[in-house]
Design a protein around this motif. Structure first.
Motif, PDB file in Angstrom:
ATOM      1  N   ALA A 194     -29.857 -37.813  35.055  1.00 26.88           N
ATOM      2  CA  ALA A 194     -31.016 -37.128  35.588  1.00 26.88           C
ATOM      3  C   ALA A 194     -31.520 -37.938  36.874  1.00 26.88           C
ATOM      4  O   ALA A 194     -32.251 -37.292  37.625  1.00 26.88           O
ATOM      5  CB  ALA A 194     -31.894 -36.628  34.424  1.00 26.88           C
ATOM      6  N   SER A 195     -31.580 -39.306  36.777  1.00 24.42           N
ATOM      7  CA  SER A 195     -32.484 -39.992  37.559  1.00 24.42           C
ATOM      8  C   SER A 195     -31.412 -40.696  38.599  1.00 24.42           C
ATOM      9  O   SER A 195     -32.128 -41.266  39.516  1.00 24.42           O
ATOM     10  CB  SER A 195     -32.994 -41.095  36.890  1.00 24.42           C
ATOM     11  N   GLY A 196     -30.069 -40.571  38.497  1.00 25.74           N
ATOM     12  CA  GLY A 196     -29.372 -40.872  39.472  1.00 25.74           C
ATOM     13  C   GLY A 196     -29.296 -42.525  39.358  1.00 25.74           C
ATOM     14  O   GLY A 196     -28.695 -43.121  40.318  1.00 25.74           O
ATOM     15  N   LEU A 197     -29.788 -43.113  38.343  1.00 24.88           N
ATOM     16  CA  LEU A 197     -29.695 -44.727  38.229  1.00 24.88           C
ATOM     17  C   LEU A 197     -28.619 -45.159  37.168  1.00 24.88           C
ATOM     18  O   LEU A 197     -28.153 -44.530  36.488  1.00 24.88           O
ATOM     19  CB  LEU A 197     -30.949 -45.232  37.472  1.00 24.88           C
ATOM     20  N   PRO A 198     -28.457 -46.403  37.489  1.00 26.10           N
ATOM     21  CA  PRO A 198     -26.925 -47.028  36.812  1.00 26.10           C
ATOM     22  C   PRO A 198     -27.348 -46.986  35.230  1.00 26.10           C
ATOM     23  O   PRO A 198     -28.584 -47.254  34.932  1.00 26.10           O
ATOM     24  CB  PRO A 198     -26.659 -48.370  37.194  1.00 26.10           C
ATOM     25  N   LEU A 199     -26.537 -46.929  34.419  1.00 26.47           N
ATOM     26  CA  LEU A 199     -26.667 -46.869  33.006  1.00 26.47           C
ATOM     27  C   LEU A 199     -27.512 -48.361  32.499  1.00 26.47           C
ATOM     28  O   LEU A 199     -28.345 -47.991  31.745  1.00 26.47           O
ATOM     29  CB  LEU A 199     -25.507 -46.583  31.965  1.00 26.47           C
ATOM     30  N   LEU A 200     -26.944 -49.421  33.021  1.00 28.16           N
ATOM     31  CA  LEU A 200     -27.545 -50.641  32.581  1.00 28.16           C
ATOM     32  C   LEU A 200     -29.007 -50.619  33.061  1.00 28.16           C
ATOM     33  O   LEU A 200     -29.790 -51.038  32.223  1.00 28.16           O
ATOM     34  CB  LEU A 200     -27.000 -51.691  33.386  1.00 28.16           C
ATOM     35  N   THR A 201     -29.263 -50.241  34.225  1.00 30.53           N
ATOM     36  CA  THR A 201     -30.722 -50.218  34.673  1.00 30.53           C
ATOM     37  C   THR A 201     -31.507 -49.318  33.953  1.00 30.53           C
ATOM     38  O   THR A 201     -32.593 -49.684  33.305  1.00 30.53           O
ATOM     39  CB  THR A 201     -30.919 -49.468  36.130  1.00 30.53           C
ATOM     40  N   GLY A 228     -27.403 -54.422  20.452  1.00 33.29           N
ATOM     41  CA  GLY A 228     -26.346 -53.777  19.525  1.00 33.29           C
ATOM     42  C   GLY A 228     -26.146 -52.530  19.659  1.00 33.29           C
ATOM     43  O   GLY A 228     -24.835 -52.125  19.842  1.00 33.29           O
ATOM     44  N   ALA A 229     -27.107 -51.713  20.304  1.00 40.83           N
ATOM     45  CA  ALA A 229     -26.837 -50.419  20.498  1.00 40.83           C
ATOM     46  C   ALA A 229     -26.015 -50.165  21.601  1.00 40.83           C
ATOM     47  O   ALA A 229     -25.316 -49.368  21.972  1.00 40.83           O
ATOM     48  CB  ALA A 229     -28.157 -49.471  20.512  1.00 40.83           C
ATOM     49  N   ALA A 230     -26.430 -50.734  22.700  1.00 38.50           N
ATOM     50  CA  ALA A 230     -26.123 -50.537  24.174  1.00 38.50           C
ATOM     51  C   ALA A 230     -24.369 -51.158  24.065  1.00 38.50           C
ATOM     52  O   ALA A 230     -23.568 -50.378  24.491  1.00 38.50           O
ATOM     53  CB  ALA A 230     -26.338 -51.879  25.040  1.00 38.50           C
ATOM     54  N   GLU A 231     -23.929 -52.090  23.130  1.00 41.03           N
ATOM     55  CA  GLU A 231     -22.679 -52.311  23.081  1.00 41.03           C
ATOM     56  C   GLU A 231     -21.843 -51.331  22.260  1.00 41.03           C
ATOM     57  O   GLU A 231     -20.735 -50.925  22.587  1.00 41.03           O
ATOM     58  CB  GLU A 231     -22.313 -53.814  22.336  1.00 41.03           C
ATOM     59  N   SER A 232     -22.634 -50.981  20.994  1.00 41.58           N
ATOM     60  CA  SER A 232     -21.938 -50.076  20.053  1.00 41.58           C
ATOM     61  C   SER A 232     -21.656 -48.667  20.709  1.00 41.58           C
ATOM     62  O   SER A 232     -20.597 -47.883  20.388  1.00 41.58           O
ATOM     63  CB  SER A 232     -22.501 -49.946  18.887  1.00 41.58           C
ATOM     64  N   LEU A 233     -22.675 -48.307  21.178  1.00 40.03           N
ATOM     65  CA  LEU A 233     -22.725 -46.843  21.542  1.00 40.03           C
ATOM     66  C   LEU A 233     -22.013 -46.422  23.181  1.00 40.03           C
ATOM     67  O   LEU A 233     -21.476 -45.608  23.485  1.00 40.03           O
ATOM     68  CB  LEU A 233     -24.066 -46.037  21.796  1.00 40.03           C
ATOM     69  N   HIS A 234     -22.151 -47.695  24.117  1.00 39.84           N
ATOM     70  CA  HIS A 234     -21.731 -47.353  25.501  1.00 39.84           C
ATOM     71  C   HIS A 234     -21.042 -48.539  25.982  1.00 39.84           C
ATOM     72  O   HIS A 234     -20.426 -48.263  27.371  1.00 39.84           O
ATOM     73  CB  HIS A 234     -23.043 -47.617  26.349  1.00 39.84           C
ATOM     74  N   GLY A 235     -20.549 -49.410  25.194  1.00 38.37           N
ATOM     75  CA  GLY A 235     -19.574 -50.489  25.569  1.00 38.37           C
ATOM     76  C   GLY A 235     -20.345 -51.452  26.480  1.00 38.37           C
ATOM     77  O   GLY A 235     -19.442 -52.041  27.318  1.00 38.37           O
ATOM     78  N   VAL A 236     -21.349 -51.494  26.720  1.00 34.06           N
ATOM     79  CA  VAL A 236     -22.065 -52.330  27.678  1.00 34.06           C
ATOM     80  C   VAL A 236     -22.586 -53.702  26.901  1.00 34.06           C
ATOM     81  O   VAL A 236     -23.324 -53.692  25.947  1.00 34.06           O
ATOM     82  CB  VAL A 236     -23.551 -51.904  28.157  1.00 34.06           C
ATOM     83  N   GLY A 265     -38.432 -49.413  16.622  1.00 38.83           N
ATOM     84  CA  GLY A 265     -37.666 -47.886  16.930  1.00 38.83           C
ATOM     85  C   GLY A 265     -37.393 -47.602  18.281  1.00 38.83           C
ATOM     86  O   GLY A 265     -36.680 -46.832  18.311  1.00 38.83           O
ATOM     87  N   VAL A 266     -37.906 -48.155  19.373  1.00 38.97           N
ATOM     88  CA  VAL A 266     -37.876 -47.573  20.852  1.00 38.97           C
ATOM     89  C   VAL A 266     -36.465 -47.722  20.976  1.00 38.97           C
ATOM     90  O   VAL A 266     -35.815 -46.567  21.535  1.00 38.97           O
ATOM     91  CB  VAL A 266     -38.639 -48.381  21.573  1.00 38.97           C
ATOM     92  N   PRO A 267     -35.685 -49.091  21.063  1.00 36.37           N
ATOM     93  CA  PRO A 267     -34.293 -48.867  21.482  1.00 36.37           C
ATOM     94  C   PRO A 267     -33.385 -48.055  20.620  1.00 36.37           C
ATOM     95  O   PRO A 267     -32.479 -47.444  20.989  1.00 36.37           O
ATOM     96  CB  PRO A 267     -33.869 -50.410  21.348  1.00 36.37           C
ATOM     97  N   ALA A 268     -33.683 -47.975  19.269  1.00 38.29           N
ATOM     98  CA  ALA A 268     -32.890 -47.156  18.608  1.00 38.29           C
ATOM     99  C   ALA A 268     -32.956 -45.548  18.759  1.00 38.29           C
ATOM    100  O   ALA A 268     -31.961 -44.723  18.720  1.00 38.29           O
ATOM    101  CB  ALA A 268     -33.486 -47.160  17.000  1.00 38.29           C
ATOM    102  N   VAL A 269     -34.314 -45.055  19.492  1.00 39.06           N
ATOM    103  CA  VAL A 269     -34.464 -43.622  19.794  1.00 39.06           C
ATOM    104  C   VAL A 269     -33.742 -43.568  21.409  1.00 39.06           C
ATOM    105  O   VAL A 269     -33.217 -42.436  21.512  1.00 39.06           O
ATOM    106  CB  VAL A 269     -35.728 -43.356  19.468  1.00 39.06           C
ATOM    107  N   MET A 270     -34.316 -44.548  22.116  1.00 40.56           N
ATOM    108  CA  MET A 270     -33.863 -44.514  23.481  1.00 40.56           C
ATOM    109  C   MET A 270     -32.601 -44.603  24.061  1.00 40.56           C
ATOM    110  O   MET A 270     -31.996 -44.040  24.969  1.00 40.56           O
ATOM    111  CB  MET A 270     -35.140 -45.244  24.513  1.00 40.56           C
ATOM    112  N   THR A 271     -31.932 -45.638  23.528  1.00 40.61           N
ATOM    113  CA  THR A 271     -30.520 -46.219  23.795  1.00 40.61           C
ATOM    114  C   THR A 271     -29.612 -45.007  23.714  1.00 40.61           C
ATOM    115  O   THR A 271     -28.760 -44.921  24.680  1.00 40.61           O
ATOM    116  CB  THR A 271     -29.943 -47.418  22.975  1.00 40.61           C
ATOM    117  N   PRO A 272     -29.376 -44.169  22.529  1.00 44.48           N
ATOM    118  CA  PRO A 272     -28.453 -43.205  22.697  1.00 44.48           C
ATOM    119  C   PRO A 272     -28.685 -42.021  23.910  1.00 44.48           C
ATOM    120  O   PRO A 272     -27.957 -41.261  24.223  1.00 44.48           O
ATOM    121  CB  PRO A 272     -28.755 -42.382  21.374  1.00 44.48           C
TER     122      PRO A 272
END
Length: 461
Positions: free
Chosen positions: A389-396, A199-207, A374-381
């Motif tokens: 910072a890591s040069g990795l794709p957002l999905l990864t 839910g957070a990935a889609e609402s915040l980042h459109g993924v 609480g992990v995805p709620a904190v980390m996804t934003p």
């Protein structure tokens, strides 16, 4: 034994000392005093739970009392667990489990499936894991799966000679508890953290994440191989040998009470499996099933038996766990911990393996403070900043959370595991033997294998 006893004494003393200092010393620059006080109370409570210094429900009551008396959290936050569906599912589950034992339906089902498990303890543990994982593909609610399966698994343990207090009984119960949470983290709709992430990935980042994509990425390594590790860890932590069951007299047809309960469970299972259609939370379904057992016309659990056999301490413990999570989320402790982790992560473009390890570890460690939902709620934003910072794709970057929140370090982090342990009357310290044993191959083998699998699938540039 002295090496085990010492931490159980030292950690609570340190927790009490930290709590006292937090209310005397000034807060560090940039940290609100209220956040520091909440963090100290959380550390104090977790220390008591982790070491078993007091009964778990007593620690929960101490936490809620101190939170209100010390004005760390308002009553609505400290006692938020009593409003949570999870606590009422625990209550309903305890009633259902008690009725299954009283009516004999649990033993009837256990006898029916015993030939599938065989006489081997190892095979029985593997069977428990397979049943728990298989049901996750058709039943989205982890809590509901545990409420349904635990009484049957305990009856099966009885038939194998693993009476209460035997290591084999504990091993089977812990295997169901841990497998029912860890492995379904890799099956998209089967766990709460998964759905929060989606839910957070889609609402915040459109993924948008699809079922097949998520399953292919996570299930082979983080799911299936971890299930093997859980079975092996339970076998090591709780060695035992089954006793050949005494022959049972031929069972007649189901009694009237058994038929009532079987029909009630079938209806509840139907509602649990189809929750995506009707939207009724699994907790209310479980509570409704438990309440129906108490109704005078049904009378599956008469009032004297209800007062004598229902373990209310379990509900207090779960309410404390959930209240702690609410306090951590609303006080800013979770954001503070995540910010501290991110400031020390060695993220740099091109160092894919190091970045993968760092992101995975940050999610797993953050759950010690926030619990897993609480992990995805904190980390996804934070994912775009981590990706930059890591040069990795957002999905990864977002998917590394799954490897993290499927890694249970201590059982209190996952409310479904807490529920299962309470239904089986297993102490958290006993379950921690398995989670800590599983942590070793997870860090040394499964996480590197997951990295290689992801690279093979093209999730790294």
């Amino acid at each position: 034994m002295s090496g085990l006893v010492a931490p159980a004494r030292v950690v609570p003393l340190l927790a009490v000392l930290a709590l006292a200092i937090a209310f005397v010393a000034p807060a560090p620059a940039g940290v609100p005093p209220a956040t520091m006080h909440a963090g100290a109370l959380a550390f104090f409570t977790i220390g008591l739970w982790a070491t078993g210094a007091m009964p778990e429900h007593v620690t929960a009551l101490v936490f809620m009392t101190l939170a209100v008396l010390l004005k760390v959290a308002p009553p609505g936050v400290a006692f938020a667990g009593f409003e949570a569906t999870a606590m009422w599912l625990v209550f309903g589950g305890i009633i259902i489990g008690t009725v299954m034992q009283r009516t004999g339906l649990g033993e009837r089902l256990a006898v029916a499936i015993l030939p599938l498990f065989g006489a081997s303890y190892t095979r029985a543990l593997a069977g428990v894991a397979v049943v728990g994982v298989a049901l996750a593909f058709v039943m989205p609610s982890t809590m509901g799966r545990i409420v349904l399966l635990m009484p049957i698994i305990l009856a099966l343990a009885d038939r194998m000679g693993f009476v209460e207090g035997r290591p084999g009984r504990t091993g089977m119960a812990v295997t169901l508890a841990v497998t029912s949470f860890m492995v379904p983290c890799t099956i998209l709709p089967a766990n709460v953290p998964n759905m929060v992430l989606v839910g957070a990935a889609e609402s915040l980042h459109g993924v948008t994440l699809t079922y097949g994509q998520y399953l292919k990425l996570h299930f082979p390594v983080t799911g299936l191989l971890k299930a093997v590790c859980i079975v092996a860890a339970a076998r090591i932590a709780f060695p035992d040998r089954p006793v050949p069951p005494a022959p049972l007299p031929p069972r007649g047809p189901m009694s009237a009470d058994e038929r009532k309960l079987a029909l009630l469970l079938a209806v509840a299972l139907g509602f649990w499996v189809t929750d995506f259609l009707h939207g009724i939370n699994a907790g209310w379904i479980g509570l409704a099933a438990g309440v129906i057992c108490l109704l005078p016309g049904v009378n599956l659990l008469p009032p004297p038996a209800f007062a004598r056999e229902v373990n209310f301490s379990s509900t207090l413990y779960v309410a404390g766990i959930l209240g702690l999570g609410t306090m951590v989320a609303q006080s800013g402790v979770g954001a503070l911990v995540s910010g501290g982790l991110l400031s020390i992560l060695p993220l740099q473009p091109g160092a894919d393996f190091t970045n993968f390890l760092s992101l995975t570890a940050s999610s797993a460690l953050l759950a010690l403070a926030t619990t897993f939902p609480g992990v995805p709620a904190v980390m996804t934003p934070l994912a775009p900043d981590l990706a930059a910072a890591s040069g990795l794709p957002l999905l990864t970057v977002m998917m590394t959370q799954v490897v993290g929140f499927s890694t249970v370090i201590l059982p209190y982090q996952a409310p479904p595991i807490v529920l299962a342990l309470q239904l089986a009357r297993v102490r958290m310290g006993q379950a921690a033997r398995v989670t800590l044993l599983v942590l070793v191959p997870t860090v040394l083998v499964l996480v590197p294998l997951a990295y290689l699998w992801w690279r093979l699938l093209g999730y790294f540039p």
